[in-house]
Structure formats: C-alpha cells, structure tokens
Design a protein around this motif. Structure first.
Motif, PDB file in Angstrom:
ATOM      1  N   PHE A   1      -5.533  -0.139  -7.504  1.00 20.51           N
ATOM      2  CA  PHE A   1      -5.809   0.931  -6.534  1.00 20.51           C
ATOM      3  C   PHE A   1      -6.027   2.224  -7.313  1.00 20.51           C
ATOM      4  O   PHE A   1      -5.131   3.069  -7.427  1.00 20.51           O
ATOM      5  CB  PHE A   1      -4.642   1.073  -5.546  1.00 20.51           C
ATOM      6  CG  PHE A   1      -4.398  -0.163  -4.740  1.00 20.51           C
ATOM      7  CD1 PHE A   1      -5.230  -0.502  -3.684  1.00 20.51           C
ATOM      8  CD2 PHE A   1      -3.338  -1.001  -5.035  1.00 20.51           C
ATOM      9  CE1 PHE A   1      -5.008  -1.650  -2.927  1.00 20.51           C
ATOM     10  CE2 PHE A   1      -3.095  -2.146  -4.283  1.00 20.51           C
ATOM     11  CZ  PHE A   1      -3.940  -2.471  -3.226  1.00 20.51           C
TER      12      PHE A   1
ATOM     13  N   LEU B   1      -9.228   3.247   0.792  1.00 18.10           N
ATOM     14  CA  LEU B   1      -8.495   2.638  -0.325  1.00 18.10           C
ATOM     15  C   LEU B   1      -7.028   3.040  -0.286  1.00 18.10           C
ATOM     16  O   LEU B   1      -6.136   2.222  -0.550  1.00 18.10           O
ATOM     17  CB  LEU B   1      -9.133   3.056  -1.648  1.00 18.10           C
ATOM     18  CG  LEU B   1      -8.518   2.457  -2.911  1.00 18.10           C
ATOM     19  CD1 LEU B   1      -8.636   0.932  -2.897  1.00 18.10           C
ATOM     20  CD2 LEU B   1      -9.194   3.024  -4.168  1.00 18.10           C
TER      21      LEU B   1
ATOM     22  N   CYS C   1      -6.894  -9.198   1.424  1.00 22.71           N
ATOM     23  CA  CYS C   1      -7.950  -8.266   1.052  1.00 22.71           C
ATOM     24  C   CYS C   1      -8.796  -8.897  -0.053  1.00 22.71           C
ATOM     25  O   CYS C   1      -8.349  -9.808  -0.764  1.00 22.71           O
ATOM     26  CB  CYS C   1      -7.396  -6.913   0.612  1.00 22.71           C
ATOM     27  SG  CYS C   1      -6.429  -6.969  -0.915  1.00 22.71           S
TER      28      CYS C   1
ATOM     29  N   PRO D   1     -10.644  -3.467  -5.116  1.00 24.23           N
ATOM     30  CA  PRO D   1     -10.945  -3.882  -3.740  1.00 24.23           C
ATOM     31  C   PRO D   1     -12.430  -3.765  -3.408  1.00 24.23           C
ATOM     32  O   PRO D   1     -13.111  -2.834  -3.845  1.00 24.23           O
ATOM     33  CB  PRO D   1     -10.112  -2.925  -2.881  1.00 24.23           C
ATOM     34  CG  PRO D   1      -8.981  -2.516  -3.781  1.00 24.23           C
ATOM     35  CD  PRO D   1      -9.585  -2.441  -5.163  1.00 24.23           C
TER      36      PRO D   1
ATOM     37  N   SER E   1     -12.857  -1.606   1.123  1.00 25.14           N
ATOM     38  CA  SER E   1     -11.390  -1.614   1.192  1.00 25.14           C
ATOM     39  C   SER E   1     -10.890  -2.139   2.528  1.00 25.14           C
ATOM     40  O   SER E   1      -9.836  -1.737   3.027  1.00 25.14           O
ATOM     41  CB  SER E   1     -10.819  -0.205   0.942  1.00 25.14           C
ATOM     42  OG  SER E   1     -11.192   0.266  -0.331  1.00 25.14           O
TER      43      SER E   1
END
Length: 936
Positions: free
Chosen positions: A782, A791, A823, A831, A835
């Motif tokens: 992240f 995010l 996810c 991601p 996201s």
C-alpha cells in the motif's frame, strides 16, 4: 391485346328499353323468364314500387368474368360517400357503422344505360320487382364486371396505391346500381373484404418501408461502432423480414383474386387461412421479442446522439408521414388483432349458409390462438425490459466489486415495488422511502433518486444485495404501525402538521449475519405485504430447486455412521472415535482409501466400505497428507510431525497388518518439542517439499524440508537445525527463517510460497536457500495512500482482516484472499482494479482453489465463487463445517470436509463428505446422446 371496356351504369327515371342487348345476358334471361311481368312495361305503372334487395346466399361457383365489347369510353359517376368509409388512414381497421340514406330505387330507376364512345346513351336492362328467386353471386358478379365504373383502371390504381384517400373505398369503385340491388349485409361484407385487402396493402407497404428507409441506410451509415451494428439490427428488427415475406405473398394472392372477381368478391377466406397457418410461428417469435426490440431502440436513442440524428433524418422521408420507428416496429404486434376484428366483422355480415362462414371462423380461431400464445412471451419480455431498466439505474457503492450476474440470459426481475424503512437515531425516528427489487438470484434494497436531466431515475444500493441462498424470512403477520410524517402540501403553518397512516411491517434477514443484517420493511397495505410474502416464498423455493440441480461441487457423503462424540454436558457411556479433525484420500496397490484423524487416533477404511479400522494411536491428528511417489504418509499430531509407510497404512485399513507394524515405520520430521503450528507438503518447482512453522517463546521459524526418499541413507550433518531430527527420507533445505509469531498458514504460487500473517503475506522461495535469510516481501503493498483515497480505504479494510492466502487468477494478476474480503494485486504486489475489493457473505476460516473457483469455508456455509469476478455461484449450508483436507501444494483436486450430522440421544454423528466438481452435460452436435437409441 384484348382490353376490358369501361362500362357506365346510370340510373335515370326516363330509362328506355335496351337496344341490341345481348341475348346471353344472365340478367335478360332472368327477366324474360319472369312470368306475368313484361320486360318493357310502362314505367308509370310501377314507378313507386319498392325494389327488393338481393341476398347473395347461394354457394359461389368458380370465378369467371364476362367479356364486354372493347372501345367504350367510361365517364366517372358520382357515388354517395356516406355509404361506407373507413375512419382510419391507410392500414387502419377501425370501421364506422354503415349509415346509408340512399334512395330505394324503383323499376323505372333501374333502367341501365350503356354510354358508348359516340356519346349515345342506350338502355341495357332493368330488374323486375316481383317476387322472384335471388340472383346468384356469380351471375351478378359477371354482370357487374362488365358495367363497373373504370373497373380495371380504378382497381389498378387502388392496388398501386395511386388513388386519393377519399376514393380508396369499395363503394367508390362500384356503381350505385350495384349497391342498390345488393342486400345491406352484403354491401357491408363487400366493404369489409375490400378493407381487409386495403389494410393488407398498407401493412406490407409499411414493412417494406422499414427495410428501405431504416434498415438498409442503417447498415450504410453506421451511426455506432461497426462491431455492434449486426447485433443491434438483429435485436431491434429481429425476424421482421420473415413476417414481411409472408404478407407479400398473401397480398399478391389477394390482389390476384380481386382482379378476377371485382367488384363482388365471392371469397378470400382460403387465402387468409393458408397464410395464417404459415405466418403464425413467425409472429410468435416477433411479438414475444418486441418489448426487447423497443427497449434496444429507446436505449440507443438516449445514449447515442449519432443514432438519434440518423432516426431524425429517416423521418424526413415523406412515406414515413411523421411516424417514429417504434410505430413501425409495433405494426406486427397490432396487425393480427386488427385482422381478427375485420374477420369477425365479415363473419357477422355473412349469410349462415355461405361457404365462408366456416372458413372465417377458422381464421378467427387461428388468429386468436396466436394472439393468446404470444401474451406470456410478451409478459416475459416486458419483465426483461423492466429488469434491464433496473440494471441501468443501479448505482453501486464505490470501490466494491460486486458481480450480480446480471448479464446471464436467465436473469429476471421477479417483483419490485416501493417499501419504507424506519431509522432510529438520537434525533428521533425518520422514514426512508425505498425501492425493493427481487431478482431470481438477489434481493436489492435501493434508494431511488430522480435526476434533473429528465426522467432518468438512479437507484443507489443502500444495503449490500442479499443472495437468495442467504435470504431468510421473519415475521410477516405483525400488527400495523403508525407512520408519522410532515405534511408535504399547505402553507407555512400547515407544514408543521403531521400526517398519520398505518404501515405493515415485514422482516427479512441474512442467514450469515442474523442480527447485523436484519431488515424491517414496511408496506402501505396488507395486500402488498401478502404479495411480497408470496413471491418471496415462491422464489426462494425456485432458487433452491435450481441450485440443487445445478451444483458446481456436489457433496458425496463418505461416512455418516462411525465418527461420533457426545454433546456438551453429556457424560459418554461408551468409547467414541470422536470429532473429525482431518481426512485424507490415498491409493495403494490399486485400491482407494480414506484416512480420518480424530482426537482418539487415526482411522482408515477402503473407499466405499463402512468399516473403519484404527491405524495409529496418535492423539489429535489435525493434519495429514499422502505422498504416493515416496510411499510416505505424513501426520501432524500431539506427537509431532512424522511420516509412515503408505502401503502399510493401506494394509492396516484392510486388516492385513497391525498398528505395531505401521508404527515401526515412523520417521520423525519434527519433534513435538518444536511446537509445530501447521505444515503443508507437495511439489514446488522440481522438488517435493515439506514446509512447516514452529513456535518457541516469542519467536516463530519457517522450515523447508525436501523429500529425498529412502535410497540416500540416513542424513547426518554437523549443523544443528532447530526443530528438526535426523531422517533418511527428509533433508533440511537451507536455514530456518524467522517469521512473525502470528503466522497461521501457507499459500503457494508456483515456485514462491506465501506465509500468512496478520499484517500481510510474506513471500519466500523455499527452493533457494540463500533467499531464506533475506528479508521477505510483504504483500499487498500500500504505497501512495496519501494521494489515493480508494487505496487508503482498501488498506484500512485489509488491516482489520485476516489473510488466508493467494490465488493466481490471470497471467499478471493475483487474488489476495482475506477472511471477509478479497482484493486483486499485480505481480509486484500493488493493488489493481482501482483498488476495488470483494466482500464475502460469511466470515471464512479457510479456503481452497479449484480450477476457476475458490471455495470459502465458514462454520455454516461453503461459498463457491469465480476467481475472475468473485461471482457467487453456489452456497452449501450445513452445521459446524470444517475443511478436513487442504490437499497437496499443487495439482490436488480433492476436497474433503466434515460437518455435523444427525443427533441421537445426546450423541452427534459427524459426516465425512467429499465435494466433487461436476461437469456440464455434453451432447452430440445433433442434440442427441450418442447411443441413446441403440436399444430401439
């Protein structure tokens, strides 16, 4: 070329006997055969006698036409237009009642003159008024064929649609004398038959116009992406070409019959009957599809300005006459009811002994059956259109990936309507007006919102859709409650006045979150609440039946008798094997076995046989796996992680060996004092590995051991490897790796292995010892949450979830599975899909990956979803579900679970179940199963 003359019929009070009248005339033969009535009597003696109407009640004979002398010039008569007129424009079948005020002719009025090209008027004949038999239809038709006003030219212009609208009526093309001598019902019958042909001509003209003005230019103009155009044309115009071809053939036959028999048509029923049998299938297909066609057109008009401009240009064609495309598309839908109405009207005015009576009744019934049979299809198509409109109006919550499977052809809107919901807060009670929609797979609770841009209504999903597999019904019989709300209308003081009205509560809830997702909705009346209860009960039953017959993974019970344990607070009076902790399938010497681990030991049986035998006395055998290539059976129990002979285990299961023989083959992999938390085994790359994690005090270590078999001799090393023992079949691979103490599971992706921890998944490569000592990578990553709100939201959601593993779903995409969500990330751990995240319906404790699906296990449910979109495809509901077999690290397809079975006298029986992946039914190209008819 012989051409029909254009005779003229004139009715004058001073008519004189005919000159050179034809002796073969049927009328003259009839007149001369009338006794007591001289053919040329004095007009003054019978000028006031009424003329009897002629009823055409005799069977019609084969069509024939009388020939007339060529060269006659035919002037146009004046005909009273009030006799009969269609109130519609071209193609209409609405008839105005026949109201004639025509003068009832006398004998003298019926003197018939033939006006020759030299301008001289010569009398032809007249009709006797004495009581006499009726003139046959064929004879009268033959006579009138010779004396109809411009019969050939007027008819030709009518069929070419070249006459003014006012002249396109039967009475405008037939002499007044013909109408005067016909029975009133026959006049109406002839007018209706003419109207049938006229409406058919206009109908075919409109269908041809659709092709020439809309379809062909649409293909050439392409006001939308070319790849969409063929499908769009197919959906909007469907089989209109097929319908048009049928009616062009029917119109050609009607025109031919009209040219043969005009002005008195004896029958057209045979033509319509034959055509009705041919076109009914085409109409059924088109009418059932019509609501969908209209929806596609209107949707394209709203979203595509180029298509909108194209339609506007098409309407400039003068033939369109300011009608829109929907009017033309609906023509086949309204044609059969209008044609049926005309046929019924013709039947009312047809003599009972006329041959057309039976034929017209058959036509009426055929058309009625087509109309009735298409109504269910229309209703279904309209429901599909409403369903599409609902789908277009949905607004999903941001960032959540929600696949409702809306594009499935079987999807349908079952029921929908307004309901309200009460919200309580510190400020008091407030009410919200909702729109609830029941699909065949989900229940949607929506908040409608009217947009300023027009009639577009957007509906926001205010609560996550409830799959019908999880939907449960509460009370639908509670007493009504009072809803208080401010008056919407009135002055300043009136706005403070509150209204009171009763509302009827109905309760529904989510089976996996009975208290958190419980909804009390309110209907405006008792009838609406009962309707909702009925449709919900019916649809839940239908959904259960459908899912029971369309399982992706079918449960097959392996054992439901042997493994028992007492209920809580019940003292056992006998020894039980206990609750199932783990299970493993394996094969040995051509036989299939099942091994089951319980608190009391490990039990083995041949698949398909109910007799289990105790094979090991190890306690709490919580995990096990068979390595058939190395003849090893691995068991994790209170005694540690050990390996046994697989073949000998099979012999014990058959009663051919004892427990002592099997225990003598034990090879320890890690001792109990190592504190083994969990292990997995299988192929990683080119090696067969055993991975396990040990915990000591505040530390946890990851170990990798390679399976090398028994041919290498006892392994010995001067290194001291914590948590391992010397073995001839297992070789430590690299140094143990320090991992977080909260590690709780393994996940494997080709060569790399993920270690699941509370803060993420650590990626290590157990086949490369030098990498084990380096810092592992933690995913998902992240990075950049400061400037990326989605995010940051995803990071917050994942921080409160428990990672369970990884699944590769695409070439460069991986699905990270948590206990409550999932996810997607790329190969670098970042991601993807903006996201976005998936949410499970129940909190998972474990998962498995099988082909295109993931299986999420919770205590009461097994959710089966697709990997690519997370679509829910199956739900299995049982009590106390446990994943008994995680399988090998790669290539294992077996799914073994245990769940609570029956209860009997304080004893619970566990079921050992295998979830078998099903395959779709495969049929031969002809639609028949090969060999199905061999026995016949």
């Amino acid at each position: 070329m012989h051409r029909r003359p254009h005779p003229h019929i004139d009715v004058t009070p001073s008519a004189v006997p005919p000159v050179n009248s034809s002796p073969d005339s049927s009328w003259l033969n009839y007149l001369s055969s009338t006794p007591g009535n001289p053919a040329w009597a004095d007009n003054s003696q019978r000028g006031h006698s009424p003329l009897p109407r002629i009823s055409l009640d005799v069977p019609s004979r084969p069509t024939s036409r009388a020939s007339s002398s060529p060269g006659q010039d035919v002037p146009r008569p004046h005909v009273d237009s009030s006799l009969y007129r269609s109130t519609s424009q071209r193609g209409s079948s609405s008839l105005r009642p026949l109201t004639t005020t025509a003068h009832r002719a006398t004998k003298s009025d019926l003197m018939v003159h033939s006006v020759h090209h030299d301008g001289e008027s010569r009398p032809l004949s007249f009709v006797s008024i004495t009581s006499s038999p009726s003139i046959s239809a064929s004879e009268l038709s033959d006579e009138l064929s010779s004396y109809t006003l411009e019969s050939e030219e007027g008819l030709r212009r009518f069929q070419a649609n070249d006459l003014p609208d006012a002249d396109q009526e039967w009475h405008r093309l037939v002499p007044a004398a013909a109408r005067d001598v016909l029975d009133r019902d026959e006049v109406q019958r002839q007018s209706i038959l003419f109207e049938i042909i006229k409406s058919e001509r206009d109908y075919v003209s409109d269908l041809v116009l659709v092709k020439e003005v809309f379809v062909d230019p649409l293909r050439n103009t392409v006001p939308m992406p070319r790849k969409r155009l063929p499908g769009f044309i197919q959906e909007v115009f469907y089989n209109l070409d097929e319908v048009r071809d049928h009616h062009q053939r029917m119109l050609g036959a009607l025109f031919a019959r009209q040219r043969e028999q005009h002005p008195l048509l004896q029958s057209i029923a045979d033509i319509i009957t034959e055509s009705a049998f041919l076109f009914n299938t085409a109409y059924e297909k088109y009418i059932k599809h019509y609501p969908i066609a209209e929806k596609h057109h209107r949707s394209e008009m709203q979203s595509n300005t180029k298509y909108q401009y194209f339609i506007q240009q098409c309407t400039l064609d003068p033939r369109v006459r300011k009608r829109d495309l929907v009017t033309f598309l609906s023509r086949p839908v309204t044609r059969l009811p209008r044609l049926r109405l005309l046929v019924e009207t013709a039947l009312l005015h047809t003599e009972s002994n006329h041959p057309d009576v039976q034929a017209l009744a058959i036509i009426r019934d055929i058309l009625g059956q087509v109309i009735s049979s298409t109504q269910p299809g229309i209703d279904d198509a309209e429901r599909r259109v409403k369903f599409w409109e609902l789908c277009e109006s949905l607004e999903y919550q941001r960032e959540e990936i929600l696949d409702l499977d809306l594009y499935d052809k079987m999807r349908a809107l079952v029921h929908s309507g307004p309901l309200s919901r009460r919200y309580r807060s510190e400020m008091g009670t407030s009410w919200a007006d909702l729109h609830v929609a029941l699909l065949d797979n989900y229940l949607l609770i929506l908040m409608p919102e009217q947009r300023r841009s027009g009639a577009v209504v957007k509906r926001q999903i205010v609560s996550r859709p409830i799959p019908l597999e999880y939907l449960r019904l509460g009370s639908f019989t509670d007493s009504p409650e009072i809803r208080k709300e401010k008056a919407e209308e009135g002055g300043l003081f009136e706005s403070f006045r509150r209204t009171h009205r009763p509302v009827y509560p109905m309760t529904i809830y989510h089976a996996a979150a009975k208290s958190q997702r419980r909804y009390t909705l309110y209907a405006d009346d008792e009838r609406t609440r009962n309707k909702w209860h009925t449709v919900l009960m019916e649809e839940l039953a239908k959904r259960k039946y459908f899912m029971d017959n369309n399982k992706w993974f079918a449960p097959q019970v392996i054992d439901e008798h042997y493994f028992k344990y007492p209920q809580a607070n019940v003292y056992p009076t006998e020894n039980f094997a206990g609750r199932v902790l783990a299970a493993t399938p394996f094969s040995s010497h051509g036989k299939n076995f099942i091994a089951v681990g319980c608190p009391s030991g490990l039990y083995v049986a041949v698949r398909g046989q109910a007799q289990f035998r105790r094979a090991l006395s190890t306690t709490n055998s919580s995990s096990m796996v068979a390595l058939s290539d190395f003849n090893k059976f691995l068991v994790l129990s209170d005694d540690g992680l050990s390996a046994f002979s697989l073949d000998l285990l099979g012999r014990v299961g058959q009663g051919l060996a004892t427990i002592h023989h099997l225990e003598a083959t034990m090879e320890p992999i890690a001792p109990q004092d190592g504190g083994i938390m969990f292990f997995r085994a299988g192929r990683i790359g080119e090696r067969t590995m055993v991975l396990y994690v040990t915990r000591r005090l505040l530390q946890a270590h990851f170990h990798a051991v390679e399976v090398v078999g028994s041919g290498l001799g006892r392994w010995n090393s001067g290194r001291s490897v914590p948590g391992s023992v010397a073995s001839i079949s297992f070789r430590p691979f690299g140094e143990p790796l320090l991992v977080p103490r909260d590690a709780h599971g393994f996940t494997v992706l080709n060569r790399n292995t993920g270690i699941c921890t509370d803060k993420g998944i650590l990626i290590v490569n157990p086949t490369n010892p030098s990498v084990l000592s380096t810092a592992p990578v933690v995913i998902p990553k992240f990075v950049g949450t400061e400037n990326n709100v989605p995010l940051a939201n995803l990071k917050e959601r994942c921080a409160g979830a428990r990672p369970l593993g990884l699944v590769r779903c695409q070439r460069d995409e991986i699905l990270v599975i948590y206990d409550v969500l999932g996810c997607y990330i790329d190969k670098h751990g970042n991601p993807t899909r903006s996201s976005g995240y998936l949410r499970w319906e129940s909190k998972a404790t474990a998962f498995l990956h099988r082909d295109e699906h993931i299986l999420l296990f919770s205590h009461e449910f097994v959710e089966i979803r697709t990997i690519q979109t997370g679509k829910l495809v199956q739900v299995i509901e049982e009590a106390d579900i446990r994943l008994a077999y995680e399988g090998l690290l790669s290539g294992d397809k077996s799914v073994l679970v245990a769940w609570k079975g029956r209860e009997d006298r304080g004893v619970i029986v566990d079921n050992v179940v295998e979830l078998v992946e099903t395959a779709p039914l495969v049929t031969s190209p002809t639609g028949q199963v090969e060999g199905a008819w061999d026995e016949w």
